[in-house]
Motif scaffolding. Structure first.
Motif, mmCIF file in Angstrom:
data_model
loop_
_atom_site.group_PDB
_atom_site.id
_atom_site.type_symbol
_atom_site.label_atom_id
_atom_site.label_comp_id
_atom_site.label_asym_id
_atom_site.label_seq_id
_atom_site.Cartn_x
_atom_site.Cartn_y
_atom_site.Cartn_z
ATOM 1 N N MET A 115 0.788 -1.330 -0.067
ATOM 2 C CA MET A 115 0.045 0.370 0.296
ATOM 3 C C MET A 115 0.317 1.260 0.098
ATOM 4 S SD MET A 115 -3.005 1.318 2.472
ATOM 5 C CE MET A 115 -3.853 0.603 1.560
ATOM 6 N N SER A 116 0.701 2.340 -1.102
ATOM 7 C CA SER A 116 1.014 3.176 -1.234
ATOM 8 C C SER A 116 0.169 4.257 -0.969
ATOM 9 C CB SER A 116 2.251 4.264 -2.618
ATOM 10 O OG SER A 116 1.078 4.242 -3.335
ATOM 11 N N TRP A 117 1.083 5.454 -0.488
ATOM 12 C CA TRP A 117 0.200 6.993 0.023
ATOM 13 C C TRP A 117 -0.309 7.241 -1.239
ATOM 14 C CZ3 TRP A 117 0.800 8.574 4.412
ATOM 15 C CH2 TRP A 117 1.882 8.667 4.607
ATOM 16 N N ASP A 118 0.040 6.596 -2.087
ATOM 17 C CA ASP A 118 -1.199 7.142 -3.494
ATOM 18 C C ASP A 118 -2.654 6.360 -3.878
ATOM 19 O OD1 ASP A 118 0.379 8.521 -4.874
ATOM 20 O OD2 ASP A 118 0.982 7.736 -6.091
ATOM 21 N N ASP A 119 -2.295 5.073 -2.695
ATOM 22 C CA ASP A 119 -3.517 4.334 -2.966
ATOM 23 C C ASP A 119 -4.794 4.666 -1.417
ATOM 24 O OD1 ASP A 119 -2.948 2.317 -4.208
ATOM 25 O OD2 ASP A 119 -1.548 1.460 -2.722
ATOM 26 N N ILE A 120 -4.018 5.905 -0.762
ATOM 27 C CA ILE A 120 -4.897 6.383 0.227
ATOM 28 C C ILE A 120 -5.232 7.295 -0.649
ATOM 29 C CG2 ILE A 120 -5.089 8.163 2.543
ATOM 30 C CD1 ILE A 120 -3.722 5.021 2.930
ATOM 31 N N GLY A 121 -7.120 7.530 -0.486
ATOM 32 C CA GLY A 121 -7.265 8.694 -1.559
ATOM 33 C C GLY A 121 -7.608 10.016 -0.917
ATOM 34 N N GLY A 122 -7.241 11.267 -1.038
ATOM 35 C CA GLY A 122 -7.071 12.437 -0.030
ATOM 36 C C GLY A 122 -7.008 12.427 0.917
ATOM 37 N N MET A 123 -7.170 12.944 2.262
ATOM 38 C CA MET A 123 -6.669 13.304 4.041
ATOM 39 C C MET A 123 -5.341 14.171 3.771
ATOM 40 S SD MET A 123 -7.247 9.605 5.540
ATOM 41 C CE MET A 123 -5.954 8.447 5.367
ATOM 42 N N ALA A 124 -5.425 15.095 2.479
ATOM 43 C CA ALA A 124 -3.767 15.750 2.487
ATOM 44 C C ALA A 124 -3.433 16.125 3.594
ATOM 45 C CB ALA A 124 -4.176 16.859 1.214
ATOM 46 N N ASP A 125 -4.062 16.604 4.221
ATOM 47 C CA ASP A 125 -3.336 17.739 5.711
ATOM 48 C C ASP A 125 -2.881 16.321 6.555
ATOM 49 O OD1 ASP A 125 -2.862 19.158 7.736
ATOM 50 O OD2 ASP A 125 -4.629 18.655 8.965
ATOM 51 N N ALA A 126 -3.865 15.118 6.836
ATOM 52 C CA ALA A 126 -3.165 13.867 7.333
ATOM 53 C C ALA A 126 -1.571 13.750 7.279
ATOM 54 C CB ALA A 126 -4.337 13.057 8.209
ATOM 55 N N LYS A 127 -2.138 12.791 5.438
ATOM 56 C CA LYS A 127 -0.718 12.151 4.776
ATOM 57 C C LYS A 127 0.448 13.697 5.152
ATOM 58 C CE LYS A 127 -2.893 11.275 0.546
ATOM 59 N NZ LYS A 127 -3.456 10.858 -0.411
ATOM 60 N N GLY A 128 0.463 14.392 4.756
ATOM 61 C CA GLY A 128 1.518 15.733 5.567
ATOM 62 C C GLY A 128 2.083 15.617 6.483
ATOM 63 N N ARG A 129 1.300 16.013 7.740
ATOM 64 C CA ARG A 129 1.557 15.521 9.315
ATOM 65 C C ARG A 129 2.282 14.431 8.973
ATOM 66 N NH1 ARG A 129 -2.727 17.894 12.947
ATOM 67 N NH2 ARG A 129 -1.081 17.379 14.830
ATOM 68 N N LEU A 130 1.766 13.223 8.846
ATOM 69 C CA LEU A 130 2.275 11.630 9.177
ATOM 70 C C LEU A 130 3.522 11.759 8.592
ATOM 71 C CD1 LEU A 130 -0.816 9.368 9.471
ATOM 72 C CD2 LEU A 130 0.623 10.402 11.164
ATOM 73 N N LEU A 131 4.211 12.513 7.183
ATOM 74 C CA LEU A 131 4.968 12.754 6.412
ATOM 75 C C LEU A 131 5.798 12.874 7.270
ATOM 76 C CD1 LEU A 131 5.342 11.458 3.285
ATOM 77 C CD2 LEU A 131 5.444 14.763 2.815
ATOM 78 N N GLU A 132 5.718 13.812 7.756
ATOM 79 C CA GLU A 132 6.676 15.031 8.582
ATOM 80 C C GLU A 132 7.016 14.182 10.091
ATOM 81 O OE1 GLU A 132 5.645 18.934 9.255
ATOM 82 O OE2 GLU A 132 5.391 19.535 7.675
ATOM 83 N N ALA A 133 5.917 13.503 10.647
ATOM 84 C CA ALA A 133 6.003 12.648 12.490
ATOM 85 C C ALA A 133 6.912 11.412 11.503
ATOM 86 C CB ALA A 133 4.950 12.956 12.501
ATOM 87 N N ILE A 134 6.856 10.413 10.973
ATOM 88 C CA ILE A 134 7.178 9.565 10.776
ATOM 89 C C ILE A 134 8.359 9.434 9.281
ATOM 90 C CG2 ILE A 134 7.177 6.596 9.626
ATOM 91 C CD1 ILE A 134 3.958 7.638 11.055
ATOM 92 N N GLU A 135 8.202 10.209 8.099
ATOM 93 C CA GLU A 135 9.195 10.081 7.211
ATOM 94 C C GLU A 135 10.921 11.249 7.969
ATOM 95 O OE1 GLU A 135 7.424 10.117 2.989
ATOM 96 O OE2 GLU A 135 9.495 10.546 2.385
ATOM 97 N N TRP A 136 10.297 12.102 7.832
ATOM 98 C CA TRP A 136 11.342 12.799 8.265
ATOM 99 C C TRP A 136 12.641 12.209 9.187
ATOM 100 C CZ3 TRP A 136 9.659 19.101 8.070
ATOM 101 C CH2 TRP A 136 8.939 18.975 6.444
ATOM 102 N N PRO A 137 11.704 11.891 10.371
ATOM 103 C CA PRO A 137 13.074 11.342 11.543
ATOM 104 C C PRO A 137 13.762 9.974 10.351
ATOM 105 C CG PRO A 137 10.832 11.376 12.788
ATOM 106 C CD PRO A 137 10.671 11.974 11.140
ATOM 107 N N LEU A 138 12.785 9.461 10.448
ATOM 108 C CA LEU A 138 13.367 8.208 9.314
ATOM 109 C C LEU A 138 14.395 8.256 8.215
ATOM 110 C CD1 LEU A 138 10.676 5.245 10.146
ATOM 111 C CD2 LEU A 138 12.401 6.057 11.121
ATOM 112 N N LYS A 139 14.358 9.202 7.822
ATOM 113 C CA LYS A 139 14.443 9.443 6.178
ATOM 114 C C LYS A 139 15.262 11.015 6.403
ATOM 115 C CE LYS A 139 12.245 7.473 2.643
ATOM 116 N NZ LYS A 139 11.592 7.104 1.219
ATOM 117 N N HIS A 140 15.130 11.692 7.108
ATOM 118 C CA HIS A 140 16.548 13.183 7.151
ATOM 119 C C HIS A 140 16.969 13.603 8.441
ATOM 120 C CE1 HIS A 140 14.666 13.355 3.264
ATOM 121 N NE2 HIS A 140 13.315 13.374 3.393
ATOM 122 N N ALA A 141 17.035 12.586 8.995
ATOM 123 C CA ALA A 141 17.699 12.264 11.008
ATOM 124 C C ALA A 141 18.916 13.500 10.629
ATOM 125 C CB ALA A 141 18.072 11.516 11.609
#
Ligand code: ADP
Length: 271
Positions: free
Chosen positions: A1-27
């Motif tokens: 399942m990828s971000w593209d499979d999730i319809g809408g929810m732009a705000d939640a996606k953006g916040r999770l991207l920052e909270a999950i992806e940034w610490p893991l990929k851009h520590a």
């Protein structure tokens, strides 16, 4: 399942991207800019609206492990067993880092003290599990690649100690999908399905207020089943199949909203 499979929810996606992806990929960048990553994220909102799906998408996009447990599966009447389960989950998460530890229906184990116990024994189990969870979350600071995500549809039930900064510092609301999101979910659910040209997902999105993502999935599935019931060799799904499926599903959605089911997002639907 990828971000593209999730319809809408732009705000939640953006916040999770920052909270999950940034610490893991851009520590390194976060450290350079003096940003302390959130240790825990709490998703709250009604059932079937994408809390689990969005976490699965986040895990797969960050190439990190995902360990899932539900509040009910952790709860145990046996002395010490629930705490042991919590400790083991954190241990497993640290061993599998980078890892997201997803605690679904977290209110089942860590409701406000004294609220949800089944009597004396229940209350003390809750308190001990809460203390263990807080302890393990505080210890996560030394394992920067473990992120704890809790999910609940009763954020008002959670013990305040969990919501303090440093624990579930990031709180993300996942509400019933709005019209734009409903259209995207419907388009996603019918991708690859032969649907007749007279079907407008924009129109179906407009008249399905109050439907969760799971309800919308169900609507598409039911419509396809209606087509098959009509003709076992059916070649496509028509708008009247959607109408039939909508009639039976909307009654269920209406009665659920009518009951309120104790969730903070219950609202009226226009049918
Ligand atoms: P929750 O964890 O909030 O109960 P889920 O993530 O399990 O909800 O969603 C249930 C189903 O509904 C999923 O399997 C998915 O197919 C569908 N769904 C819900 N929200 C969305 C969305 N925004 N985009 C795509 N599918 C969705």
């Amino acid at each position: 399942m990828s971000w593209d499979d999730i319809g809408g929810m732009a705000d939640a996606k953006g916040r999770l991207l920052e909270a999950i992806e940034w610490p893991l990929k851009h520590a390194a960048t976060m450290a350079r800019l003096g940003i302390t990553p959130s240790m825990g994220i709490l998703l709250h909102g009604p059932p079937g609206c994408g809390k689990t799906s969005i976490i699965r998408a986040a895990a797969s996009c960050c190439d990190c492990a995902l360990i899932t447990a539900t509040g009910a599966s952790i709860y145990s009447m046996y002395v010490g067993q629930a705490e042991e389960t919590v400790r083991n989950l954190f241990k497993k998460a640290r061993l599998n880092a980078p890892c997201i530890l997803f605690l679904d229906e977290i209110d089942a184990i860590v409701s406000k003290r004294g609220l949800a116990g089944e009597g004396g024994q229940g209350d003390s189990v809750q308190e001990r599990v809460l203390a263990t969870l807080l302890n393990e979350m505080d210890g996560i600071e030394s394992s920067p690649h473990v992120i704890v995500v809790g999910a609940t549809n009763r954020v008002d039930m959670l013990d305040d100690a969990l919501l303090r900064p440093g624990r579930f510092g990031e709180i993300v609301h996942i509400p019933y999908p709005d019209e734009q999101t409903r259209e995207e979910i419907l388009l996603g659910a019918t991708k690859g399905v032969p649907i007749a040209e007279d079907i407008s997902m924009r129109e179906w999105a407009a008249c399905t207020e109050g439907f969760s993502g799971a309800d919308l999935d169900n609507l598409c599935r039911e419509a396809a089943l209606c087509a098959m019931r009509e003709n076992i060799n059916s070649l496509h799904v028509r708008n009247d199949h959607f109408k039939k499926a909508f009639q039976s599903l909307s009654r269920k959605v209406e009665s659920r909203v009518g009951e309120g089911i104790g969730n903070e997002d219950a609202r009226h639907i226009r049918l």
